[in-house]
Scaffold this motif. Structure first.
Motif, PDB file in Angstrom:
ATOM      1  N   MET A  37      -4.450   6.793   5.699  1.00  0.00           N
ATOM      2  CA  MET A  37      -4.574   5.996   4.474  1.00  0.00           C
ATOM      3  C   MET A  37      -5.198   6.825   3.354  1.00  0.00           C
ATOM      4  N   TRP A  38      -6.166   7.670   3.701  1.00  0.00           N
ATOM      5  CA  TRP A  38      -6.784   8.576   2.722  1.00  0.00           C
ATOM      6  C   TRP A  38      -5.728   9.525   2.168  1.00  0.00           C
ATOM      7  N   ALA A  39      -4.922  10.110   3.057  1.00  0.00           N
ATOM      8  CA  ALA A  39      -3.884  11.057   2.625  1.00  0.00           C
ATOM      9  C   ALA A  39      -2.858  10.376   1.731  1.00  0.00           C
ATOM     10  N   ALA A  40      -2.554   9.104   2.000  1.00  0.00           N
ATOM     11  CA  ALA A  40      -1.597   8.375   1.172  1.00  0.00           C
ATOM     12  C   ALA A  40      -2.114   8.195  -0.257  1.00  0.00           C
ATOM     13  N   GLY A  41      -3.424   8.222  -0.428  1.00  0.00           N
ATOM     14  CA  GLY A  41      -4.025   8.026  -1.751  1.00  0.00           C
ATOM     15  C   GLY A  41      -4.284   9.304  -2.523  1.00  0.00           C
ATOM     16  N   LEU A  42      -3.961  10.453  -1.952  1.00  0.00           N
ATOM     17  CA  LEU A  42      -4.238  11.725  -2.637  1.00  0.00           C
ATOM     18  C   LEU A  42      -3.300  11.930  -3.816  1.00  0.00           C
ATOM     19  N   PRO A  43      -3.764  12.462  -4.919  1.00  0.00           N
ATOM     20  CA  PRO A  43      -5.156  12.787  -5.212  1.00  0.00           C
ATOM     21  C   PRO A  43      -5.945  11.516  -5.537  1.00  0.00           C
ATOM     22  N   LEU A  44      -7.201  11.521  -5.151  1.00  0.00           N
ATOM     23  CA  LEU A  44      -8.064  10.364  -5.369  1.00  0.00           C
ATOM     24  C   LEU A  44      -8.360  10.206  -6.854  1.00  0.00           C
ATOM     25  N   GLU A  45      -8.574   8.973  -7.266  1.00  0.00           N
ATOM     26  CA  GLU A  45      -8.805   8.699  -8.689  1.00  0.00           C
ATOM     27  C   GLU A  45     -10.257   8.869  -9.114  1.00  0.00           C
ATOM     28  N   PHE A  59       0.829  -1.215   0.000  1.00  0.00           N
ATOM     29  CA  PHE A  59       0.000   0.000   0.000  1.00  0.00           C
ATOM     30  C   PHE A  59       0.856   1.253   0.000  1.00  0.00           C
ATOM     31  N   LEU A  60       1.852   1.301   0.862  1.00  0.00           N
ATOM     32  CA  LEU A  60       2.654   2.522   0.985  1.00  0.00           C
ATOM     33  C   LEU A  60       3.579   2.728  -0.210  1.00  0.00           C
ATOM     34  N   LYS A  61       4.144   1.675  -0.767  1.00  0.00           N
ATOM     35  CA  LYS A  61       4.965   1.830  -1.982  1.00  0.00           C
ATOM     36  C   LYS A  61       4.102   2.296  -3.150  1.00  0.00           C
ATOM     37  N   GLY A  62       2.844   1.852  -3.160  1.00  0.00           N
ATOM     38  CA  GLY A  62       1.920   2.264  -4.209  1.00  0.00           C
ATOM     39  C   GLY A  62       1.559   3.736  -4.142  1.00  0.00           C
ATOM     40  N   ALA A  63       1.853   4.373  -3.011  1.00  0.00           N
ATOM     41  CA  ALA A  63       1.555   5.793  -2.843  1.00  0.00           C
ATOM     42  C   ALA A  63       2.657   6.680  -3.405  1.00  0.00           C
ATOM     43  N   GLY A  64       3.711   6.075  -3.954  1.00  0.00           N
ATOM     44  CA  GLY A  64       4.887   6.811  -4.403  1.00  0.00           C
ATOM     45  C   GLY A  64       4.626   7.969  -5.346  1.00  0.00           C
ATOM     46  N   GLU A  65       3.678   7.834  -6.234  1.00  0.00           N
ATOM     47  CA  GLU A  65       3.390   8.887  -7.214  1.00  0.00           C
ATOM     48  C   GLU A  65       2.350   9.885  -6.721  1.00  0.00           C
ATOM     49  N   PHE A 112       6.763  10.779   1.420  1.00  0.00           N
ATOM     50  CA  PHE A 112       6.679  10.541   2.865  1.00  0.00           C
ATOM     51  C   PHE A 112       6.193   9.126   3.145  1.00  0.00           C
ATOM     52  N   PHE A 113       5.071   8.743   2.523  1.00  0.00           N
ATOM     53  CA  PHE A 113       4.497   7.426   2.819  1.00  0.00           C
ATOM     54  C   PHE A 113       5.372   6.296   2.290  1.00  0.00           C
ATOM     55  N   SER A 114       5.993   6.476   1.140  1.00  0.00           N
ATOM     56  CA  SER A 114       6.891   5.441   0.611  1.00  0.00           C
ATOM     57  C   SER A 114       8.077   5.206   1.534  1.00  0.00           C
ATOM     58  N   SER A 115       8.538   6.269   2.200  1.00  0.00           N
ATOM     59  CA  SER A 115       9.677   6.119   3.114  1.00  0.00           C
ATOM     60  C   SER A 115       9.313   5.281   4.342  1.00  0.00           C
ATOM     61  N   LEU A 116       8.047   5.162   4.647  1.00  0.00           N
ATOM     62  CA  LEU A 116       7.599   4.363   5.791  1.00  0.00           C
ATOM     63  C   LEU A 116       7.393   2.894   5.444  1.00  0.00           C
ATOM     64  N   ALA A 117       7.254   2.597   4.164  1.00  0.00           N
ATOM     65  CA  ALA A 117       6.915   1.245   3.721  1.00  0.00           C
ATOM     66  C   ALA A 117       7.945   0.229   4.193  1.00  0.00           C
ATOM     67  N   GLY A 118       7.454  -0.848   4.784  1.00  0.00           N
ATOM     68  CA  GLY A 118       8.290  -1.966   5.161  1.00  0.00           C
ATOM     69  C   GLY A 118       9.090  -1.796   6.430  1.00  0.00           C
ATOM     70  N   GLN A 119       9.008  -0.656   7.074  1.00  0.00           N
ATOM     71  CA  GLN A 119       9.734  -0.486   8.333  1.00  0.00           C
ATOM     72  C   GLN A 119       9.017  -1.284   9.419  1.00  0.00           C
TER      73      GLN A 119
END
Length: 175
Positions: A125-133, A68-74, A80-87
């Motif tokens: 989780m909502w913020a990680a998905g911004l902008p929404l599709e 989920f967090l790596k998917g937020a990369g773009e 910010f969220f990608s840097s948290l992924a997998g920790q």
């Protein structure tokens, strides 16, 4: 001339109003939303194959936050969220949150605390998905967060749950 003596009340007797259909709707919503959190915990932990394949299960060394967090990369806050992924600390906090929020909601104990923690998790989780599709502002995370607030405000743990137990009624944080 008669004197009126006012005596202090030595005990109180609280009469609970009869449950309304709305009480039961909120209770079922509480249990259903609790099951969503609890199921996410179980599936991510054991990889039962619905959202998480067994090979990526937490008990098999998978990270419940990486996908989920790596998917937020773009996305807007993707860096910010990608840097948290997998920790490990993020995985543990996330999984503990899913389990404890889910259990609290299903059981009807600690509903207010669960609503606060669940709302915070959902907003992140909502913020990680911004902008929404599919919508400029609202998605299922916002709707679930609003339901959690409604559950807390209506005391939904007392109907079809353990929130009516005397110890819960006497202990504010357990409500």
């Amino acid at each position: 001339m008669a004197t009126t003596i006012h005596r202090p009340v030595t005990h109180t007797h609280v009469v609970k109003a009869a449950r309304t259909p709305a009480d039961y709707v909120w209770a079922v919503a509480r249990i259903a939303l609790g099951w969503i959190f609890l199921w996410a915990f179980l599936d991510k932990t054991f990889g039962w194959g619905l959202a998480t394949p067994a090979a990526k299960a937490w008990i098999n060394g998978g990270s419940p936050t990486t996908g989920f967090l790596k998917g937020a990369g773009e996305n807007a806050f993707g860096g910010f969220f990608s840097s948290l992924a997998g920790q490990a600390w993020v995985d543990w906090l996330f999984m503990a949150g899913l389990a404890l929020i889910g259990l609290a909601l299903v059981l009807g104990i600690g509903t207010r605390v669960a609503a606060g923690a669940g709302t915070a998790m959902l907003l992140l989780m909502w913020a990680a998905g911004l902008p929404l599709e599919t919508n400029p502002f609202v998605d299922d995370h916002i709707v679930y967060a609003l339901v959690l607030v409604g559950l807390a405000l209506t005391g939904a743990g007392g109907t079809l749950g353990l929130g009516g137990l005397p110890v819960v009624r006497r202990t504010p944080w357990l409500k």
